[in-house]
Motif scaffolding. Structure first.
Motif, PDB file in Angstrom:
ATOM      1  N   THR A   1      18.568 -28.181  22.343  1.00 62.61           N
ATOM      2  CA  THR A   1      19.052 -28.713  23.621  1.00 62.61           C
ATOM      3  C   THR A   1      18.851 -27.705  24.745  1.00 62.61           C
ATOM      4  O   THR A   1      18.376 -28.067  25.835  1.00 62.61           O
ATOM      5  N   VAL A   2      19.190 -26.447  24.495  1.00 58.66           N
ATOM      6  CA  VAL A   2      19.035 -25.422  25.526  1.00 58.66           C
ATOM      7  C   VAL A   2      17.566 -25.255  25.908  1.00 58.66           C
ATOM      8  O   VAL A   2      17.224 -25.184  27.098  1.00 58.66           O
ATOM      9  N   VAL A   3      16.678 -25.208  24.911  1.00 53.12           N
ATOM     10  CA  VAL A   3      15.247 -25.050  25.194  1.00 53.12           C
ATOM     11  C   VAL A   3      14.723 -26.235  26.002  1.00 53.12           C
ATOM     12  O   VAL A   3      14.034 -26.070  27.017  1.00 53.12           O
ATOM     13  N   SER A   4      15.066 -27.445  25.562  1.00 60.87           N
ATOM     14  CA  SER A   4      14.512 -28.635  26.217  1.00 60.87           C
ATOM     15  C   SER A   4      15.039 -28.812  27.635  1.00 60.87           C
ATOM     16  O   SER A   4      14.255 -29.093  28.557  1.00 60.87           O
ATOM     17  N   VAL A   5      16.349 -28.622  27.850  1.00 55.45           N
ATOM     18  CA  VAL A   5      16.870 -28.825  29.205  1.00 55.45           C
ATOM     19  C   VAL A   5      16.393 -27.719  30.150  1.00 55.45           C
ATOM     20  O   VAL A   5      16.182 -27.957  31.340  1.00 55.45           O
TER      21      VAL A   5
ATOM     22  N   ALA B   1      24.637 -31.642  28.520  1.00 57.05           N
ATOM     23  CA  ALA B   1      23.803 -30.572  29.071  1.00 57.05           C
ATOM     24  C   ALA B   1      22.985 -31.071  30.259  1.00 57.05           C
ATOM     25  O   ALA B   1      22.882 -30.400  31.292  1.00 57.05           O
ATOM     26  N   VAL B   2      22.404 -32.254  30.124  1.00 63.32           N
ATOM     27  CA  VAL B   2      21.609 -32.834  31.212  1.00 63.32           C
ATOM     28  C   VAL B   2      22.492 -33.184  32.405  1.00 63.32           C
ATOM     29  O   VAL B   2      22.140 -32.944  33.555  1.00 63.32           O
ATOM     30  N   ALA B   3      23.662 -33.737  32.127  1.00 63.52           N
ATOM     31  CA  ALA B   3      24.510 -34.254  33.198  1.00 63.52           C
ATOM     32  C   ALA B   3      25.262 -33.169  33.950  1.00 63.52           C
ATOM     33  O   ALA B   3      25.538 -33.324  35.145  1.00 63.52           O
ATOM     34  N   ILE B   4      25.618 -32.066  33.277  1.00 62.78           N
ATOM     35  CA  ILE B   4      26.527 -31.102  33.900  1.00 62.78           C
ATOM     36  C   ILE B   4      25.801 -29.846  34.378  1.00 62.78           C
ATOM     37  O   ILE B   4      25.531 -29.700  35.564  1.00 62.78           O
ATOM     38  N   CYS B   5      25.484 -28.947  33.473  1.00 57.63           N
ATOM     39  CA  CYS B   5      24.886 -27.684  33.946  1.00 57.63           C
ATOM     40  C   CYS B   5      24.013 -27.015  32.890  1.00 57.63           C
ATOM     41  O   CYS B   5      24.107 -25.811  32.667  1.00 57.63           O
ATOM     42  N   GLY B   6      23.188 -27.809  32.227  1.00 57.61           N
ATOM     43  CA  GLY B   6      22.171 -27.257  31.352  1.00 57.61           C
ATOM     44  C   GLY B   6      22.701 -26.446  30.188  1.00 57.61           C
ATOM     45  O   GLY B   6      23.590 -26.874  29.447  1.00 57.61           O
ATOM     46  N   ALA B   7      22.168 -25.223  30.050  1.00 58.85           N
ATOM     47  CA  ALA B   7      22.476 -24.386  28.888  1.00 58.85           C
ATOM     48  C   ALA B   7      23.959 -24.061  28.781  1.00 58.85           C
ATOM     49  O   ALA B   7      24.528 -24.064  27.683  1.00 58.85           O
TER      50      ALA B   7
END
Length: 330
Positions: free
Chosen positions: A155-159, A126-132
């Motif tokens: 993960t979605v909330v944090s990124v 998620a961090v490396a590519i495109c988040g949510a």
């Protein structure tokens, strides 16, 4: 036809509720500047009791699964080989290397510290590519566990929150580091998690920076298909039973690749690409609202400090790596 009508009647209440939550999230985003994905999650969690209602549960489950796959597949209309040629081999290698290094370092760190490697892969992707969008796509091919939906929502909330902070802080940081317009565009597009925040950060600097940042971000989005495909193949190989194995190539990944190929060949009219991109956004927004509606806030809070620290460390890692890279390449 009768069977199809019965299925539609069964799915409609839950799907309509998820769509209403998505529309409310979009309204809040347009009028108050809040990230739409984050609003969809929070509103969905507030309505989590609806996923236990027999009339709405089937549609909510359908939205969280099928609409997700449709949304990811339609992202392919935004990708073309011309992007790669425009960026150049040096910067292309930096962007692709940043994606792979972030995911690899995340899984390696989790393995060394005895943490959950599946969560590390999910959050690192998620961090490396495109988040949510990446989080939802990767989650769909990982083994289903009791913690799966909790990990996805976290993960979605944090990124999304970190991406919003980066949208504000990174243009200032780039200026302090003395980056020129091109370096700033590559840095912003290569480090900020979500596409919308990349656009906001890039065009807050200049039009040239915004164009380049968006291009770099879409190059990262192209990594979604091979990463998800690789994960699906690994999970299939290690599935305990033949019947439990996922398909060799997930259908939505194949759809992504086909649409990207058609767009690269110039076979998709502009209005088709624009329409498909809009449908993709709404499908993903509705899917994440449905995932929120299936999530318990209590379980979400059980994730704990180490998971928060991991996502923050992943964000810092890719920022440092890309920052050094743009200085080195020039």
């Amino acid at each position: 036809m009768t069977r199809l009508a019965d299925q539609l009647r069964t799915l409609f209440p839950g799907t309509a509720l998820a769509a209403l939550v998505a529309m409310a999230a979009q309204f809040l985003s347009e009028h108050y500047g809040a990230p739409a994905m984050l609003m969809a999650i929070l509103l969905g969690i507030a309505l989590a009791f609806l996923s236990e209602e027999p009339r709405s549960a089937p549609g909510i489950a359908f939205s969280s699964r099928m609409l997700l796959r449709i949304g990811v597949a339609l992202l392919g209309v935004r990708i073309s080989t011309g992007m790669v040629q425009e960026l150049g081999l040096g910067l292309l290698g930096l962007v692709v290397g940043g994606v792979l290094a972030t995911i690899g370092a995340s899984v390696l760190a989790a393995w060394m510290l005895g943490r959950d490697r599946l969560f590390a892969f999910l959050s690192g992707g998620a961090v490396a590519i495109c988040g949510a969008s990446a989080a939802m796509a990767i989650s769909s091919v990982l083994p289903k566990r009791e913690e799966s939906e909790r990990d996805l929502i976290f993960t979605v909330v944090s990124v999304t929150m970190l991406s919003t902070l980066a949208m504000i802080a990174y243009p200032i940081l780039a200026a302090r580091l003395g980056f020129d317009m091109r370096q700033t565009g590559v840095f912003l597009g290569g480090t900020i998690h979500d596409v919308a925040q990349v656009v906001g950060a890039g065009y807050s600097v200049s039009e040239e920076t915004g164009d380049l940042a968006t291009l770099v971000k879409l190059i990262r989005v192209t990594m979604l298909a091979p990463i998800v495909l690789g994960a699906a193949l690994i999970m299939r190989r290690h599935a305990p039973e033949e019947g439990a194995r996922p398909p060799l190539v997930p259908g939505f990944v194949l759809g992504f690749l086909v649409l990207a190929g058609l767009n690269s060949a110039g076979l998709l009219p502009g209005w088709v690409s624009e329409g498909a991109s809009a449908v993709s956004r709404w499908a993903l927004l509705t899917a994440i609202a449905a995932v929120g509606m299936k999530t318990s806030l209590k379980k979400l809070l059980d994730v704990g400090g180490p998971a928060i620290a991991l996502v923050a460390a992943q964000t810092v890692f890719i920022a440092v790596l890309l920052g050094i890279g743009v200085v080195w390449i020039g």
